[in-house]
Motif scaffolding. Structure first.
Motif, PDB file in Angstrom:
ATOM      1  N   GLU A  37       0.862  -1.183   0.000  1.00 58.08           N
ATOM      2  CA  GLU A  37       0.000   0.000   0.000  1.00 58.08           C
ATOM      3  C   GLU A  37       0.897   1.232   0.000  1.00 58.08           C
ATOM      4  O   GLU A  37       1.832   1.329   0.807  1.00 58.08           O
ATOM      5  N   VAL A  38       0.604   2.165  -0.900  1.00 60.77           N
ATOM      6  CA  VAL A  38       1.442   3.352  -1.071  1.00 60.77           C
ATOM      7  C   VAL A  38       0.582   4.603  -0.973  1.00 60.77           C
ATOM      8  O   VAL A  38      -0.467   4.702  -1.608  1.00 60.77           O
ATOM      9  N   GLY A  39       1.032   5.540  -0.165  1.00 59.99           N
ATOM     10  CA  GLY A  39       0.373   6.839  -0.080  1.00 59.99           C
ATOM     11  C   GLY A  39       1.375   7.932  -0.381  1.00 59.99           C
ATOM     12  O   GLY A  39       2.499   7.904   0.133  1.00 59.99           O
ATOM     13  N   VAL A  40       0.996   8.885  -1.225  1.00 56.71           N
ATOM     14  CA  VAL A  40       1.908   9.961  -1.625  1.00 56.71           C
ATOM     15  C   VAL A  40       1.140  11.273  -1.676  1.00 56.71           C
ATOM     16  O   VAL A  40      -0.010  11.311  -2.128  1.00 56.71           O
ATOM     17  N   GLU A  41       1.775  12.328  -1.191  1.00 55.93           N
ATOM     18  CA  GLU A  41       1.266  13.672  -1.445  1.00 55.93           C
ATOM     19  C   GLU A  41       2.443  14.603  -1.670  1.00 55.93           C
ATOM     20  O   GLU A  41       3.475  14.491  -0.990  1.00 55.93           O
ATOM     21  N   VAL A  42       2.294  15.508  -2.640  1.00 54.76           N
ATOM     22  CA  VAL A  42       3.317  16.501  -2.964  1.00 54.76           C
ATOM     23  C   VAL A  42       2.632  17.859  -3.061  1.00 54.76           C
ATOM     24  O   VAL A  42       1.615  18.002  -3.740  1.00 54.76           O
ATOM     25  N   ASN A  55      -3.874   8.105  -2.418  1.00 54.44           N
ATOM     26  CA  ASN A  55      -4.090   7.546  -1.076  1.00 54.44           C
ATOM     27  C   ASN A  55      -3.591   8.495   0.016  1.00 54.44           C
ATOM     28  O   ASN A  55      -3.197   8.040   1.098  1.00 54.44           O
ATOM     29  N   SER A  56      -3.626   9.776  -0.257  1.00 47.52           N
ATOM     30  CA  SER A  56      -3.012  10.719   0.673  1.00 47.52           C
ATOM     31  C   SER A  56      -3.832  10.926   1.944  1.00 47.52           C
ATOM     32  O   SER A  56      -3.317  11.455   2.927  1.00 47.52           O
ATOM     33  N   ASP A  57      -5.105  10.499   1.936  1.00 45.07           N
ATOM     34  CA  ASP A  57      -5.925  10.641   3.131  1.00 45.07           C
ATOM     35  C   ASP A  57      -6.067   9.321   3.885  1.00 45.07           C
ATOM     36  O   ASP A  57      -6.798   9.234   4.866  1.00 45.07           O
ATOM     37  N   LYS A  58      -5.344   8.288   3.436  1.00 49.25           N
ATOM     38  CA  LYS A  58      -5.386   6.992   4.093  1.00 49.25           C
ATOM     39  C   LYS A  58      -4.380   6.957   5.241  1.00 49.25           C
ATOM     40  O   LYS A  58      -3.376   7.671   5.227  1.00 49.25           O
ATOM     41  N   LEU A  59      -4.646   6.105   6.234  1.00 49.70           N
ATOM     42  CA  LEU A  59      -3.750   5.973   7.377  1.00 49.70           C
ATOM     43  C   LEU A  59      -2.693   4.915   7.112  1.00 49.70           C
ATOM     44  O   LEU A  59      -2.991   3.818   6.629  1.00 49.70           O
ATOM     45  N   VAL A 370      -3.226   8.901  14.440  1.00 50.72           N
ATOM     46  CA  VAL A 370      -3.303   8.251  15.751  1.00 50.72           C
ATOM     47  C   VAL A 370      -1.873   8.148  16.261  1.00 50.72           C
ATOM     48  O   VAL A 370      -1.047   7.470  15.640  1.00 50.72           O
ATOM     49  N   PHE A 371      -1.569   8.825  17.349  1.00 52.67           N
ATOM     50  CA  PHE A 371      -0.211   8.789  17.891  1.00 52.67           C
ATOM     51  C   PHE A 371      -0.201   8.048  19.224  1.00 52.67           C
ATOM     52  O   PHE A 371      -1.023   8.312  20.104  1.00 52.67           O
ATOM     53  N   GLU A 372       0.758   7.120  19.344  1.00 52.66           N
ATOM     54  CA  GLU A 372       0.966   6.407  20.600  1.00 52.66           C
ATOM     55  C   GLU A 372       2.375   6.604  21.147  1.00 52.66           C
ATOM     56  O   GLU A 372       2.656   6.242  22.280  1.00 52.66           O
ATOM     57  N   ASP A 373       3.251   7.141  20.331  1.00 54.02           N
ATOM     58  CA  ASP A 373       4.620   7.388  20.780  1.00 54.02           C
ATOM     59  C   ASP A 373       5.201   8.557  19.997  1.00 54.02           C
ATOM     60  O   ASP A 373       4.525   9.153  19.150  1.00 54.02           O
ATOM     61  N   LEU A 382      -0.347   5.902  13.630  1.00 54.18           N
ATOM     62  CA  LEU A 382      -0.793   5.960  12.235  1.00 54.18           C
ATOM     63  C   LEU A 382      -0.925   7.424  11.807  1.00 54.18           C
ATOM     64  O   LEU A 382      -1.365   8.263  12.593  1.00 54.18           O
ATOM     65  N   VAL A 383      -0.562   7.717  10.569  1.00 50.25           N
ATOM     66  CA  VAL A 383      -0.776   9.055  10.008  1.00 50.25           C
ATOM     67  C   VAL A 383      -1.082   8.926   8.520  1.00 50.25           C
ATOM     68  O   VAL A 383      -0.788   7.913   7.892  1.00 50.25           O
ATOM     69  N   SER A 384      -1.642   9.974   7.976  1.00 49.97           N
ATOM     70  CA  SER A 384      -1.859  10.037   6.526  1.00 49.97           C
ATOM     71  C   SER A 384      -0.763  10.895   5.894  1.00 49.97           C
ATOM     72  O   SER A 384      -0.219  11.796   6.549  1.00 49.97           O
TER      73      SER A 384
END
Length: 484
Positions: A37-42, A55-59, A370-373, A382-384
């Motif tokens: 799974e690949v997410g990219v935003e520029v 997929n830039s809004d996916k986690l 979602v940040f845990e650390d 998790l982040v987008s």
């Protein structure tokens, strides 16, 4: 004039189309990226225009791209010149005969620089003296006239509550230096190097060395010397000071080296200071001990007065180490210190609340992270790509922008990008943070585009099954395409 404007618009439109086509082609033809799974935003920084998104809004699991957030938070909230303090407290003071009729308390203030890391960071630096900071503190204590301590040497990390392992860290991570437990008092980043050397002949017990040579672990050495086989197993029961090492090392092969973590950094620091003082002839009637604070307990600084103290280098220099070499523990410590300063509570939960408030200021949608650390070692974080780019854009435009960019590795030049991009010098125009876990690779930062000027980008790749080196090469190809 209309004809000229039309040409400019055409060039701009064609450029955008070419970039989209180029990135689409790389993704479509990449054998190594296709199963994952690949997410990219520029985004073009001067205009804020989105140049490319998939997929830039996916986690995604970002791995060490998480450090982009923890370093941005620390730099923005604490400031580039902020310094952390390590203090030595005594309740009784020093009498005329050099006696301290109380414990000597080594109080940790969250300073990660009590280590062998040379600061300021440069890629040529070799590790320094792992115990230099402790030795300097011991020298200061002796210079105050201390000759006898009628109490214990206490390693105190109560500036933050005891939460050594964020959720989502694997139990095995804590054995190795990259998973060193979080503490407000850490000497040599809570780690040591184990070296295993073969004995004189086949069948002889192997020889072990530890750097720094602090008498901390009870070591069970069951490694023997072999004529050809080299295989080592290392185990440390959770909460135990016993290090179990078994297997074999081979004659004539390179030395076996492994960087491991201590389980109680505050106790390790107390032992290191105890040994440094006794080497200087200071008599200590007590023992090295650790003092922790449970969650929910009030913060109570040690009784008495400060005998000596040490200040860290400026915060920006510490964050540069976090960014350049991807130092997990330091990232976690920076996150906790923000919470201690801002909320009076250096807990993980308070730290993440500070991060959420920061992201609210950026306008980041709450469902996009979602940040845990603070380091990215947790697989629950998790982040987008869109949120990563939003952060990069915000920091670029902020007063801290130049400092923030300076924290990032430079392509084919330094830090975790020194050996990337096949050492192509064109990659020097890329400043970006790497990230890697099993089946996870990421790269996010800034690039100087010949067409668009400076752009912010995020490339997050999850669930790949191929070799990590091949995944990274494919990511590098995408990043280099941004320079066109």
């Amino acid at each position: 004039m209309k004809k000229l404007l039309s040409c400019v618009l055409c060039v701009s439109a064609c450029g955008a189309s070419l970039l989209e086509q180029r990135l689409d082609e790389i993704l479509r033809t990449s054998r190594i990226l296709a199963p994952g799974e690949v997410g990219v935003e520029v985004v073009q920084l001067r205009s804020g225009k989105v140049l490319y998104a998939t997929n830039s809004d996916k986690l995604f699991t970002p791995a060490s791209n998480t450090k982009l957030f923890s370093t941005a938070l620390a730099l923005s909230r604490l400031g580039r010149d902020y310094r952390l303090k390590t203090r030595i407290y005594t309740a009784a003071g020093v009498d005329g005969k050099g006696r301290v009729a109380s414990d000597l308390v080594l109080y940790g203030g969250g300073d990660p620089s009590l280590s062998d890391q040379v600061i300021p960071y440069t890629k040529e630096d070799k590790p320094g003296d792992a115990l230099l900071a402790i030795e300097e503190l011991a020298d200061q204590i002796v210079a105050k006239g201390v000759r006898e301590i009628q109490g214990d040497i206490v390693g105190d990390d109560t500036a933050w509550p005891s939460e050594p392992l964020p959720p989502g860290w694997a139990a095995d991570d804590t054995i190795y230096e990259y998973g060193a437990p979080v503490s407000a008092l850490n000497v040599n980043s809570g780690r040591f190097r184990l070296t295993i050397l073969p004995g004189a002949a086949v069948g002889d017990p192997a020889r072990l060395t530890l750097i720094p040579p602090v008498e901390y672990f009870a070591i069970s050495n069951r490694v023997i010397t072999s004529d050809s086989t080299q295989k080592i197993d290392i185990d440390r029961p959770l909460g135990s000071h016993e290090l179990r090492i078994s297997g074999s090392v081979a004659l004539g092969k390179p030395l076996y080296k492994e960087d491991l973590a201590v389980d109680d950094p505050a106790l390790f620091a107390a032992i290191a200071l105890y040994e440094a003082l006794t080497r200087r002839g200071v008599a200590v009637s007590g023992a090295p001990l650790a003092h922790h604070r449970e969650q929910g307990e009030a913060v109570r600084p040690p009784a008495g007065s400060v005998l000596v103290e040490r200040s860290s280098p400026p915060l920006v220099e510490l964050l540069r180490v976090v960014g350049k070499v991807s130092q997990n523990l330091w990232a976690e410590m920076m996150l906790r210190e923000v919470a201690r300063v801002r909320a009076g509570d250096g807990s993980r939960v308070a730290a993440l609340q500070e991060l959420k408030a920061f992201l609210d200021e950026l306008g980041a949608p709450k469902d996009d992270y979602v940040f845990e650390d603070g380091s990215g070692l947790s697989r629950l974080t998790l982040v987008s790509p869109a949120v990563v780019v939003r952060l990069l854009n915000f920091m670029y435009l902020s007063p801290a922008g130049p400092d923030y960019k300076s924290l990032l590795p430079v392509g084919a030049m330094d830090g975790s990008l020194e050996k990337r991009f096949s050492k192509n010098k064109a990659a020097n125009a890329i400043s970006a943070k790497t990230g890697s876990l099993s089946h996870v690779n990421s790269l996010s930062g800034y690039a100087e585009s010949a067409t668009y000027g400076e752009v912010a980008f995020s490339i997050l790749v999850n669930h790949t099954s191929g070799k990590a080196s091949e995944v990274r090469a494919a990511i590098d190809k995408l990043a280099l395409a941004l320079l066109e």
